[in-house]
Enzyme design. Structure first.
Site, mmCIF file in Angstrom:
data_model
loop_
_atom_site.group_PDB
_atom_site.id
_atom_site.type_symbol
_atom_site.label_atom_id
_atom_site.label_comp_id
_atom_site.label_asym_id
_atom_site.label_seq_id
_atom_site.Cartn_x
_atom_site.Cartn_y
_atom_site.Cartn_z
ATOM 1 N N ASN A 9 0.871 -1.179 0.000
ATOM 2 C CA ASN A 9 0.000 0.000 0.000
ATOM 3 C C ASN A 9 0.909 1.230 0.000
ATOM 4 O OD1 ASN A 9 -1.809 2.029 0.493
ATOM 5 N ND2 ASN A 9 -2.383 1.340 2.563
ATOM 6 N N TRP A 10 0.977 1.852 -1.156
ATOM 7 C CA TRP A 10 1.890 3.001 -1.283
ATOM 8 C C TRP A 10 1.366 4.253 -0.581
ATOM 9 C CZ3 TRP A 10 3.994 3.368 -7.014
ATOM 10 C CH2 TRP A 10 4.644 2.179 -7.337
ATOM 11 N N LYS A 11 0.059 4.243 -0.252
ATOM 12 C CA LYS A 11 -0.598 5.434 0.324
ATOM 13 C C LYS A 11 -0.358 6.626 -0.601
ATOM 14 C CE LYS A 11 -0.239 3.226 4.762
ATOM 15 N NZ LYS A 11 -0.091 3.323 6.216
ATOM 16 N N HIS A 98 -9.410 1.028 5.204
ATOM 17 C CA HIS A 98 -8.137 1.250 5.890
ATOM 18 C C HIS A 98 -8.374 2.209 7.060
ATOM 19 C CE1 HIS A 98 -4.032 2.492 6.658
ATOM 20 N NE2 HIS A 98 -3.644 1.406 6.005
ATOM 21 N N GLU A 100 -6.809 4.677 8.023
ATOM 22 C CA GLU A 100 -6.636 6.095 7.677
ATOM 23 C C GLU A 100 -7.905 6.644 7.033
ATOM 24 O OE1 GLU A 100 -2.994 5.470 5.518
ATOM 25 O OE2 GLU A 100 -2.014 4.967 7.415
ATOM 26 N N GLU A 170 -4.901 -4.843 10.825
ATOM 27 C CA GLU A 170 -3.888 -3.806 10.999
ATOM 28 C C GLU A 170 -4.146 -3.068 12.317
ATOM 29 O OE1 GLU A 170 -2.106 -2.538 6.941
ATOM 30 O OE2 GLU A 170 -3.849 -1.298 7.328
ATOM 31 N N GLY A 176 2.839 2.604 10.775
ATOM 32 C CA GLY A 176 3.768 3.715 10.598
ATOM 33 C C GLY A 176 4.479 4.145 11.875
ATOM 34 N N SER A 216 3.892 -1.756 10.399
ATOM 35 C CA SER A 216 5.350 -1.783 10.590
ATOM 36 C C SER A 216 5.964 -3.149 10.266
ATOM 37 C CB SER A 216 5.716 -1.341 12.016
ATOM 38 O OG SER A 216 5.288 -0.009 12.222
ATOM 39 N N GLY A 237 3.081 -1.005 4.248
ATOM 40 C CA GLY A 237 3.079 0.429 3.928
ATOM 41 C C GLY A 237 4.481 0.890 3.570
ATOM 42 N N GLY A 238 5.165 1.504 4.530
ATOM 43 C CA GLY A 238 6.479 2.105 4.305
ATOM 44 C C GLY A 238 7.461 1.207 3.561
#
Ligand code: 13P
Length: 253
Positions: A9-11, A98, A100, A170, A176, A216, A237-238
Protein backbone atom coordinates in the site's frame (compact mmCIF):
# COMPACT_ATOMS: atom_id res chain seq x y z
CA UNK A 1 -4.61 -24.19 0.50
CA UNK A 2 -4.81 -20.45 1.25
CA UNK A 3 -3.05 -17.93 -0.95
CA UNK A 4 -0.08 -16.16 0.58
CA UNK A 5 -0.46 -12.51 -0.34
CA UNK A 6 2.01 -9.69 0.10
CA UNK A 7 0.35 -6.40 -0.83
CA UNK A 8 2.07 -3.04 -0.96
CA UNK A 9 0.00 0.00 0.00
CA UNK A 10 1.89 3.00 -1.28
CA UNK A 11 -0.60 5.43 0.32
CA UNK A 12 -0.15 9.04 -0.95
CA UNK A 13 3.50 8.76 -1.99
CA UNK A 14 5.57 9.06 -5.18
CA UNK A 15 5.37 11.24 -8.29
CA UNK A 16 4.70 9.54 -11.62
CA UNK A 17 8.42 9.23 -12.43
CA UNK A 18 9.18 7.84 -8.98
CA UNK A 19 6.29 5.40 -9.28
CA UNK A 20 7.55 4.16 -12.64
CA UNK A 21 11.04 3.74 -11.21
CA UNK A 22 9.74 1.74 -8.25
CA UNK A 23 7.68 -0.57 -10.47
CA UNK A 24 10.65 -0.96 -12.78
CA UNK A 25 12.91 -1.87 -9.82
CA UNK A 26 10.27 -4.25 -8.56
CA UNK A 27 10.11 -6.04 -11.91
CA UNK A 28 13.89 -6.35 -12.09
CA UNK A 29 14.08 -7.64 -8.52
CA UNK A 30 11.23 -10.07 -9.21
CA UNK A 31 12.98 -11.47 -12.28
CA UNK A 32 15.95 -12.36 -10.10
CA UNK A 33 13.99 -13.75 -7.18
CA UNK A 34 12.38 -17.05 -6.58
CA UNK A 35 9.23 -16.78 -4.54
CA UNK A 36 7.30 -19.63 -2.99
CA UNK A 37 4.87 -20.73 -5.76
CA UNK A 38 1.77 -19.86 -3.74
CA UNK A 39 2.89 -16.29 -3.00
CA UNK A 40 0.93 -13.55 -4.71
CA UNK A 41 2.23 -9.99 -4.88
CA UNK A 42 -0.16 -7.05 -5.15
CA UNK A 43 0.93 -3.46 -5.76
CA UNK A 44 -1.49 -0.69 -4.74
CA UNK A 45 -0.28 2.68 -6.03
CA UNK A 46 -2.32 5.92 -6.00
CA UNK A 47 -5.17 6.12 -8.57
CA UNK A 48 -3.29 8.12 -11.26
CA UNK A 49 -0.69 5.35 -11.59
CA UNK A 50 -3.06 2.39 -11.77
CA UNK A 51 -3.14 2.18 -15.55
CA UNK A 52 0.65 2.22 -15.72
CA UNK A 53 0.84 -0.38 -12.95
CA UNK A 54 -1.74 -2.55 -14.69
CA UNK A 55 0.18 -2.42 -17.98
CA UNK A 56 3.50 -3.27 -16.35
CA UNK A 57 1.92 -6.11 -14.41
CA UNK A 58 1.07 -7.90 -17.66
CA UNK A 59 4.77 -8.68 -18.08
CA UNK A 60 5.48 -9.46 -14.47
CA UNK A 61 4.51 -11.50 -11.50
CA UNK A 62 2.42 -9.02 -9.53
CA UNK A 63 -1.16 -7.86 -9.67
CA UNK A 64 -2.37 -4.27 -9.55
CA UNK A 65 -4.56 -3.12 -6.67
CA UNK A 66 -6.32 0.12 -5.72
CA UNK A 67 -6.32 1.81 -2.32
CA UNK A 68 -9.94 2.87 -2.31
CA UNK A 69 -13.18 2.83 -4.32
CA UNK A 70 -16.49 4.70 -4.29
CA UNK A 71 -19.44 3.19 -2.49
CA UNK A 72 -21.64 4.37 -5.40
CA UNK A 73 -21.97 2.69 -8.78
CA UNK A 74 -21.65 5.74 -11.06
CA UNK A 75 -22.90 9.27 -11.63
CA UNK A 76 -22.53 12.72 -10.08
CA UNK A 77 -19.96 11.98 -7.36
CA UNK A 78 -17.16 14.47 -8.05
CA UNK A 79 -13.70 13.14 -7.32
CA UNK A 80 -14.77 9.55 -6.79
CA UNK A 81 -13.51 6.46 -8.60
CA UNK A 82 -15.91 3.57 -9.25
CA UNK A 83 -15.41 -0.18 -9.16
CA UNK A 84 -16.44 -0.30 -12.84
CA UNK A 85 -13.54 2.04 -13.65
CA UNK A 86 -11.13 -0.16 -11.74
CA UNK A 87 -12.47 -3.24 -13.50
CA UNK A 88 -11.95 -1.57 -16.87
CA UNK A 89 -8.26 -1.20 -15.96
CA UNK A 90 -8.12 -4.87 -14.94
CA UNK A 91 -7.48 -4.07 -11.31
CA UNK A 92 -7.56 -7.28 -9.32
CA UNK A 93 -7.65 -6.11 -5.69
CA UNK A 94 -8.78 -3.05 -3.75
CA UNK A 95 -8.12 -2.03 -0.16
CA UNK A 96 -11.28 -1.09 1.76
CA UNK A 97 -11.77 0.41 5.20
CA UNK A 98 -8.14 1.25 5.89
CA UNK A 99 -7.84 2.87 9.32
CA UNK A 100 -6.64 6.10 7.68
CA UNK A 101 -9.86 6.27 5.66
CA UNK A 102 -11.90 5.50 8.77
CA UNK A 103 -10.05 8.14 10.83
CA UNK A 104 -9.68 11.00 8.30
CA UNK A 105 -12.56 10.48 5.86
CA UNK A 106 -15.32 9.25 8.09
CA UNK A 107 -15.51 5.77 6.60
CA UNK A 108 -17.84 3.59 8.67
CA UNK A 109 -18.53 -0.14 8.75
CA UNK A 110 -21.61 0.58 6.60
CA UNK A 111 -19.46 2.37 3.99
CA UNK A 112 -17.07 -0.57 4.04
CA UNK A 113 -19.96 -3.00 3.43
CA UNK A 114 -21.22 -0.91 0.48
CA UNK A 115 -17.73 -0.69 -1.06
CA UNK A 116 -17.25 -4.44 -0.70
CA UNK A 117 -20.54 -4.95 -2.60
CA UNK A 118 -19.47 -2.60 -5.40
CA UNK A 119 -16.14 -4.39 -5.79
CA UNK A 120 -17.58 -7.89 -5.80
CA UNK A 121 -20.13 -6.83 -8.42
CA UNK A 122 -17.13 -5.96 -10.61
CA UNK A 123 -15.04 -9.06 -9.90
CA UNK A 124 -12.45 -7.24 -7.78
CA UNK A 125 -11.17 -8.82 -4.57
CA UNK A 126 -11.70 -6.49 -1.60
CA UNK A 127 -8.87 -6.37 0.96
CA UNK A 128 -10.93 -5.43 3.99
CA UNK A 129 -9.02 -3.80 6.84
CA UNK A 130 -9.84 -4.04 10.50
CA UNK A 131 -7.96 -3.28 13.69
CA UNK A 132 -8.15 -1.46 17.01
CA UNK A 133 -6.64 1.88 18.02
CA UNK A 134 -4.20 2.07 20.94
CA UNK A 135 -6.82 3.13 23.50
CA UNK A 136 -9.04 0.20 22.56
CA UNK A 137 -6.14 -2.22 23.04
CA UNK A 138 -5.23 -0.65 26.37
CA UNK A 139 -8.86 -1.07 27.43
CA UNK A 140 -8.73 -4.74 26.36
CA UNK A 141 -11.41 -4.18 23.72
CA UNK A 142 -9.49 -5.35 20.62
CA UNK A 143 -11.57 -8.50 20.05
CA UNK A 144 -14.84 -6.61 20.43
CA UNK A 145 -13.73 -3.91 17.94
CA UNK A 146 -12.49 -6.38 15.34
CA UNK A 147 -15.62 -8.52 15.74
CA UNK A 148 -17.84 -5.49 15.02
CA UNK A 149 -15.80 -4.44 11.98
CA UNK A 150 -15.87 -7.95 10.50
CA UNK A 151 -19.57 -8.52 11.25
CA UNK A 152 -20.79 -5.15 9.97
CA UNK A 153 -18.45 -5.02 6.99
CA UNK A 154 -18.72 -8.59 5.73
CA UNK A 155 -21.45 -10.75 7.21
CA UNK A 156 -24.09 -9.63 4.71
CA UNK A 157 -22.14 -11.59 2.07
CA UNK A 158 -23.04 -15.06 0.87
CA UNK A 159 -20.68 -18.02 1.43
CA UNK A 160 -19.74 -17.84 -2.24
CA UNK A 161 -18.88 -14.16 -1.98
CA UNK A 162 -16.88 -14.34 1.23
CA UNK A 163 -14.19 -16.52 -0.36
CA UNK A 164 -13.43 -13.65 -2.78
CA UNK A 165 -12.53 -11.42 0.16
CA UNK A 166 -9.13 -10.92 1.77
CA UNK A 167 -9.03 -9.66 5.36
CA UNK A 168 -6.22 -7.48 6.69
CA UNK A 169 -5.69 -7.08 10.42
CA UNK A 170 -3.89 -3.81 11.00
CA UNK A 171 -3.63 -2.72 14.63
CA UNK A 172 -3.74 1.06 14.25
CA UNK A 173 -1.08 1.56 16.94
CA UNK A 174 1.37 -0.41 14.77
CA UNK A 175 0.82 1.52 11.53
CA UNK A 176 3.77 3.71 10.60
CA UNK A 177 4.97 3.73 14.20
CA UNK A 178 7.75 1.15 14.00
CA UNK A 179 5.88 -0.68 16.77
CA UNK A 180 4.92 -4.11 15.36
CA UNK A 181 2.43 -6.46 16.98
CA UNK A 182 4.28 -9.44 18.39
CA UNK A 183 3.81 -12.66 16.39
CA UNK A 184 1.67 -13.96 19.28
CA UNK A 185 -0.53 -10.83 19.28
CA UNK A 186 -1.00 -11.11 15.51
CA UNK A 187 -1.77 -14.84 15.71
CA UNK A 188 -4.33 -14.31 18.49
CA UNK A 189 -6.37 -11.83 16.46
CA UNK A 190 -5.97 -13.69 13.16
CA UNK A 191 -7.20 -16.92 14.77
CA UNK A 192 -10.08 -14.97 16.30
CA UNK A 193 -11.04 -13.49 12.90
CA UNK A 194 -10.93 -16.97 11.37
CA UNK A 195 -13.14 -18.30 14.18
CA UNK A 196 -15.68 -15.55 13.48
CA UNK A 197 -15.67 -16.44 9.78
CA UNK A 198 -16.00 -20.14 10.66
CA UNK A 199 -18.99 -19.46 12.91
CA UNK A 200 -20.73 -17.51 10.15
CA UNK A 201 -19.73 -19.51 7.06
CA UNK A 202 -18.35 -22.83 8.31
CA UNK A 203 -14.78 -23.94 8.92
CA UNK A 204 -14.19 -25.04 5.34
CA UNK A 205 -14.97 -21.57 3.98
CA UNK A 206 -13.01 -19.83 6.74
CA UNK A 207 -9.98 -21.93 5.90
CA UNK A 208 -9.98 -20.55 2.37
CA UNK A 209 -9.79 -16.89 3.37
CA UNK A 210 -6.39 -15.19 3.46
CA UNK A 211 -5.85 -12.97 6.49
CA UNK A 212 -2.97 -10.49 6.16
CA UNK A 213 -1.11 -8.65 8.88
CA UNK A 214 -0.28 -4.94 8.52
CA UNK A 215 1.59 -2.49 10.71
CA UNK A 216 5.35 -1.78 10.59
CA UNK A 217 5.99 -5.06 8.81
CA UNK A 218 9.53 -5.10 7.42
CA UNK A 219 12.18 -7.57 6.21
CA UNK A 220 13.50 -8.00 9.76
CA UNK A 221 10.21 -9.11 11.32
CA UNK A 222 8.18 -10.56 8.41
CA UNK A 223 9.49 -14.11 8.71
CA UNK A 224 8.46 -14.49 12.34
CA UNK A 225 5.03 -12.96 11.78
CA UNK A 226 4.33 -14.95 8.58
CA UNK A 227 5.31 -18.16 10.39
CA UNK A 228 2.13 -17.92 12.49
CA UNK A 229 -0.47 -20.46 11.36
CA UNK A 230 -3.25 -17.94 10.73
CA UNK A 231 -1.12 -15.21 9.15
CA UNK A 232 -1.35 -15.56 5.38
CA UNK A 233 0.68 -12.55 4.33
CA UNK A 234 1.10 -8.85 4.84
CA UNK A 235 -0.29 -5.46 3.91
CA UNK A 236 2.84 -3.37 3.74
CA UNK A 237 3.08 0.43 3.93
CA UNK A 238 6.48 2.11 4.31
CA UNK A 239 8.55 -0.94 3.35
CA UNK A 240 6.61 -1.29 0.07
CA UNK A 241 8.12 1.99 -1.16
CA UNK A 242 11.45 0.23 -1.68
CA UNK A 243 11.65 -2.68 -4.14
CA UNK A 244 14.34 -4.62 -2.26
CA UNK A 245 12.53 -4.36 1.09
CA UNK A 246 9.18 -5.28 -0.44
CA UNK A 247 10.71 -8.27 -2.16
CA UNK A 248 12.54 -9.36 0.98
CA UNK A 249 9.19 -9.40 2.77
CA UNK A 250 7.61 -11.43 -0.05
CA UNK A 251 10.44 -13.93 0.32
CA UNK A 252 9.75 -14.33 4.04
CA UNK A 253 7.42 -17.28 3.39
P1 13P B 1 3.27 0.59 7.65
O1 13P B 1 3.81 -0.68 7.07
O2 13P B 1 3.96 1.81 7.09
O3 13P B 1 3.21 0.57 9.14
O4 13P B 1 1.76 0.73 7.13
C1 13P B 1 0.91 -0.36 7.24
C2 13P B 1 -0.33 -0.05 6.50
O5 13P B 1 -1.10 0.80 6.89
C3 13P B 1 -0.59 -0.80 5.26
O6 13P B 1 -1.89 -0.59 4.81
Amino acid sequence: MRKHIVAGNWKMNKTFEEAEELIDNLMTTLENTELAPDTLMVVCPPFPYLEMCSEYSEDSYFLPGAQNVSDQESGAYTGEVSAAMLQSLEIAYCIVGHSERRAYYGETDATVAAKVDRLLAHDIHPIVCCGEVLQEREDGRQLEVVERQIREGLFHLSAEQITEVVVAYEPVWAIGTGKTATPAQAQEIHAYIRSLLAKQYGAEMADKISILYGGSCKPSNAREIFAQPDVDGGLIGGAALNAEDFMAIAKAF
